[in-house]
Structures are given as C-alpha cells and as structure tokens.
Design a protein around this motif. Structure first.
Motif, PDB file in Angstrom:
ATOM      1  N   VAL A   1       0.686  -1.239  -0.004  1.00 50.42           N
ATOM      2  CA  VAL A   1      -0.040   0.031   0.018  1.00 50.42           C
ATOM      3  C   VAL A   1       0.739   1.200   0.114  1.00 50.42           C
ATOM      4  N   ILE A   2       1.676   1.181   0.976  1.00 51.33           N
ATOM      5  CA  ILE A   2       2.625   2.419   0.837  1.00 51.33           C
ATOM      6  C   ILE A   2       3.479   2.668  -0.311  1.00 51.33           C
ATOM      7  N   THR A   3       3.849   1.534  -1.021  1.00 51.70           N
ATOM      8  CA  THR A   3       4.756   1.582  -2.483  1.00 51.70           C
ATOM      9  C   THR A   3       3.805   2.282  -3.322  1.00 51.70           C
ATOM     10  N   ALA A   4       2.570   1.798  -3.250  1.00 47.61           N
ATOM     11  CA  ALA A   4       1.614   2.134  -4.528  1.00 47.61           C
ATOM     12  C   ALA A   4       1.516   3.681  -3.959  1.00 47.61           C
ATOM     13  N   VAL A   5       1.432   4.104  -2.947  1.00 42.33           N
ATOM     14  CA  VAL A   5       1.028   5.727  -2.795  1.00 42.33           C
ATOM     15  C   VAL A   5       2.167   6.502  -3.150  1.00 42.33           C
ATOM     16  N   PHE A   6       3.242   5.824  -2.678  1.00 41.88           N
ATOM     17  CA  PHE A   6       4.526   6.720  -3.105  1.00 41.88           C
ATOM     18  C   PHE A   6       4.680   6.819  -4.514  1.00 41.88           C
ATOM     19  N   ALA A   7       4.464   5.644  -5.462  1.00 37.53           N
ATOM     20  CA  ALA A   7       4.484   5.675  -6.846  1.00 37.53           C
ATOM     21  C   ALA A   7       3.466   6.622  -7.261  1.00 37.53           C
ATOM     22  N   TYR A   8       2.622   6.745  -6.876  1.00 34.27           N
ATOM     23  CA  TYR A   8       1.587   7.717  -7.370  1.00 34.27           C
ATOM     24  C   TYR A   8       1.906   9.164  -7.264  1.00 34.27           C
ATOM     25  N   ILE A   9       2.387   9.343  -5.897  1.00 37.70           N
ATOM     26  CA  ILE A   9       2.884  10.888  -5.684  1.00 37.70           C
ATOM     27  C   ILE A   9       3.960  11.088  -6.528  1.00 37.70           C
ATOM     28  N   ASN A  10       4.821  10.116  -6.662  1.00 40.12           N
ATOM     29  CA  ASN A  10       6.073  10.586  -7.690  1.00 40.12           C
ATOM     30  C   ASN A  10       5.340  10.776  -9.192  1.00 40.12           C
ATOM     31  N   HIS A  11       4.752   9.859  -9.610  1.00 42.30           N
ATOM     32  CA  HIS A  11       4.128   9.879 -11.000  1.00 42.30           C
ATOM     33  C   HIS A  11       3.163  11.296 -11.075  1.00 42.30           C
ATOM     34  N   ARG A  12       2.733  11.492 -10.240  1.00 41.89           N
ATOM     35  CA  ARG A  12       1.560  12.487 -10.202  1.00 41.89           C
ATOM     36  C   ARG A  12       2.326  14.211  -9.804  1.00 41.89           C
TER      37      ARG A  12
END
Length: 431
Positions: free
Chosen positions: A10-21
């Motif tokens: 979950v943390i990895t997915a959230v961080f990946a979204y923040i970076n991508h966005r």
C-alpha cells in the motif's frame, strides 16, 4: 507477516502515485525520495517533541527482517529477472572488462576503501578497527545489480556501455559477499585469512554457483520448451528461482551467481531457438518484467524507510562525506587502472573509466549486509556510513550518470558500438 506485506504494498503504491503525479523522477528513485522525505519529517517531529509517529514507523520497520527478505527472497527473483534480459552474446563480447571489474576491481576497491578509512576516520573523530573498515570496504565496493539495472533503464546510457555496467553488477555480488564473509570472520575470530584461503573460497562459491546455474538453467529451458501453459510456465520459473536459490545456498555455493546464470541461460536459449514457443517467451518476458518492476519499487521504498533505524550525528555526517569521497576515489582508481590495461588489447574510448566510476551505484544489498552485522557501536557506524553512500549513489550518481556519459562523449564512441546491419541490407525498395 501478511499484514506487513500488505502495508508495504500500500505504501509503495501511494508513493509511486505521488512521484508519478507530482515529482516525475524515475519510479525507483522517486519512491525512495518520497520515503526519505517522510522519514526525515518524522525524525524532525521527534526532535520537536512529537515522537509517536517516529516510534510507529520504527516499530514497523523493525518488524521487517530486511537482510532476510532481501538476501533470501527478493534478491533471487531480481537477479533472475536481470539475467533473463541480459544477452549472452554481450557477455562474451565484453567478458574482459566485466571479469576484470567483477573480480580485480571489487577486491582492489574493497582494500583501498578499508585501508583509507582506517587511516582517515580518526581525523574526523570516528574510530573504527581495521577489520570493521575492511568489512565496510567489502560491502560497499560491489555495484548493486538491482539499483544499477533500474537506474540505467531511465538514464539514457548507451546500450553497449549499459552491457558492461550491468554485466559487472550482476556478477560482483558473489565476490562482495565472499569478501564480506572473510572480513567478518576477522572481526569475530581476530585471525587474518590467507590469500590462498580467500581465492579458494571465491573459486568454490563462484564456480559452484555457475555450475549449478548452468545445470538448472538447461533443465528449466528443456521443461519450458515442452509446455504451452501460462500458469505452468510461471510456476516452473518461480519454483526454480525460489527453490533453486535455497538449494544452492544450502550447498554453500553462490546463490546470487546461480540465479543470474539460470536467467541468462533461459533467456539466451529461448531467444535463439526457433522451435521455442513464441507464446512462452512472451509470457515469461511480460511476467518477469512486471515482477522486476514491482519488487524494485518495493525495495527502494524499504531503503527509504530504513533511514529511521540509522543514528546520525554531526561527526557521522562529516565522516559520511569523507567516506563518499573515498569510495568514489577507490572506485575511480581501480576502474581507471583496469581500463588503461584493457585498452592495450581492445578498443575502449578514453572516457569509459569516468562513466564506469560514476555508474558504480550501491543499493539494498549493501544496506542488508550492514544490518546483518553484530550489534554494537562499530555496527552503528558502518550502517550510518553505508546508508549515506547508498543514498548519495542512488540520488546523485543515478540521476546524473546519463549526463556524465554524454559529457565525456562515450555515447558517440564507435569502438563500443554493436554491429549494425549493412546499409544495402537495410534498404527497402521505394514504394
């Protein structure tokens, strides 16, 4: 363990979204940067008196056996995936620089780093015994295949240069682990191993790992050739990677080296065999690229979160700056010497050593080895220095290695270019 895995995903997915966005860095570097920023913010809140968030993250990170998760699980999968994409023809073509950097370069760099730290750390108020300095040199000198592979994909480094860098990083983990074990035995026993003992252990673990990898790779290839079922293909590769890694480690051979060889054998033979089912090759490539990407991202998040377990001080930060300089100089000296000798027998552009020096990225393996050391003051010093070098190499070197390659002109170096089809053969009749 299931709850921890879910939270990590979950943390990895959230961080990946923040970076991508919002950030736009390469995914692995971006998620690690977000994890570092959040960890740093929690450390800052702790200093201001609000310690509950830091304690919660520290408890969560402490519940993860990072050395065990990486060295006995993720590493096998990631190295197999890396070997699957590496072409055996490139290994044959650049075997001289790859072997020289893997063995001689790693050993020389480890000795230079260890001896330099032993002499220079007291100047900044940090004392570390010679065996522990050599332990640090052994764990920090090998370039990390996981970090290097993920960074080179987005760095724009020429494919030919990428082959040398990736080839070195895939194989030198085995050398680094052997050197680490030898240096750690000095810490525990106080006895210095002889050169013959070191060479014997390296030959036994490395040779055994290569032979086991060749055997398992050919068996797996034969089995995959007779199967055209997506589920069975995935199960066979997963079983070989996870079970084979454990078997090789039980035999006291190099598990990482074996997994690289298995991946290279399966990848090379499947691409060159016209009778190998195209659907199977496509299935394997898609599945392992997906797994490689997910686990790479997860690993970099864990590296960013592990900072909460590292103890920093003013003296440690000064020592870390000195250590980063020493590590780069040791890498540069060993690479420059080897490249100068190799240019006597093969065509290499003059700027090669600079790119290879700056592309020597360290990653999770170095952190895992540092965390596996016996508890004590020396371990905390080694862990802090290791973490600083790893973060610098990923954030600074990883983001600028492509720029360095373009600046020194390696990308235009003709001697390293792979052969291209002749103009006559590539011409198409005009419509």
């Amino acid at each position: 363990m299931l709850e921890i895995t879910v939270w990590c995903l979950v943390i990895t997915a959230v961080f990946a979204y923040i970076n991508h966005r919002f950030i736009g860095l390469p995914t692995t570097i971006g998620v690690m940067s977000v994890a570092l920023a959040i960890s740093g913010a929690l450390i800052g809140l702790d200093y201001l008196g609000w310690s509950a968030p830091r304690r919660y993250q520290a408890a969560m990170v402490a519940s993860i056996d990072f050395p065990g998760v990486l060295m006995r699980g993720m590493l096998a999968v990631l190295l197999f995936a890396g070997g699957l994409q590496f072409k055996l023809g490139e290994l044959r073509r650049y075997q001289k620089p790859i072997v020289a950097l893997t063995v001689v370069g790693t050993v020389l760099s480890a000795l230079l780093v260890g001896l330099a730290l032993w002499k220079l750390l007291p100047m900044v108020g940090i004392r570390l015994s010679l065996p522990y300095c050599l332990v640090f040199g052994a764990l920090i000198s090998p370039t990390d295949a996981v970090a290097v592979g993920s960074i080179l994909k987005s760095a724009g480094v020429p494919r030919t240069m990428e082959a040398i860098i990736a080839g070195e990083s895939l194989f030198n983990d085995a050398v680094g682990v052997v050197l680490f074990a030898l240096a750690l035995s000095m810490v525990k026993t106080g006895d210095w191993p002889t050169a013959a003992e070191a060479l014997s252990q390296l030959a036994r673990e490395g040779g055994g790992g290569i032979l086991m990898g060749l055997l398992m790779g050919h068996v797996l290839y034969r089995m995959l050739r007779d199967v055209q079922s997506y589920q069975v293909e995935v199960l066979l590769t997963l079983a070989t990677v996870m079970g084979g890694y454990g078997l090789v480690e039980e035999l006291d051979f190099s598990g990482p080296l074996a997994m690289v060889v298995v991946g290279m054998v399966v990848g090379t033979r499947s691409r060159s065999d016209p009778d190998f089912p195209a659907e199977t090759q496509d299935h394997l490539s898609r599945f392992w690229r997906l797994v490689d990407g997910i686990l790479n991202t997860l690993l970099f998040v864990l590296i960013g979160l592990e900072v909460i377990r590292v103890h920093f001080s003013g003296g440690i930060l000064v020592a870390a700056a000195l250590t980063i300089l020493i590590t780069l100089m040791a890498r540069g000296l060993s690479v420059a010497m080897l490249m100068t000798l190799l240019r006597l027998t093969m065509a290499l552009p003059s700027g090669t050593w600079r790119v290879l020096t700056w592309a020597g990225v360290r990653g999770g393996v170095s952190v895992a080895l540092a965390l596996s050391l016996p508890a004590g003051h020396s371990r905390e010093v080694v862990l802090s220095l290791t973490y600083c070098v790893v973060v610098f190499s990923i954030l600074v070197q990883g983001l600028t290695v492509g720029r360095i390659a373009r600046r020194v002109g390696v990308s235009e170096a003709k001697p390293l270019e792979l052969p291209q089809p002749s103009p006559v053969a590539s011409q198409r009749p005009a419509p």
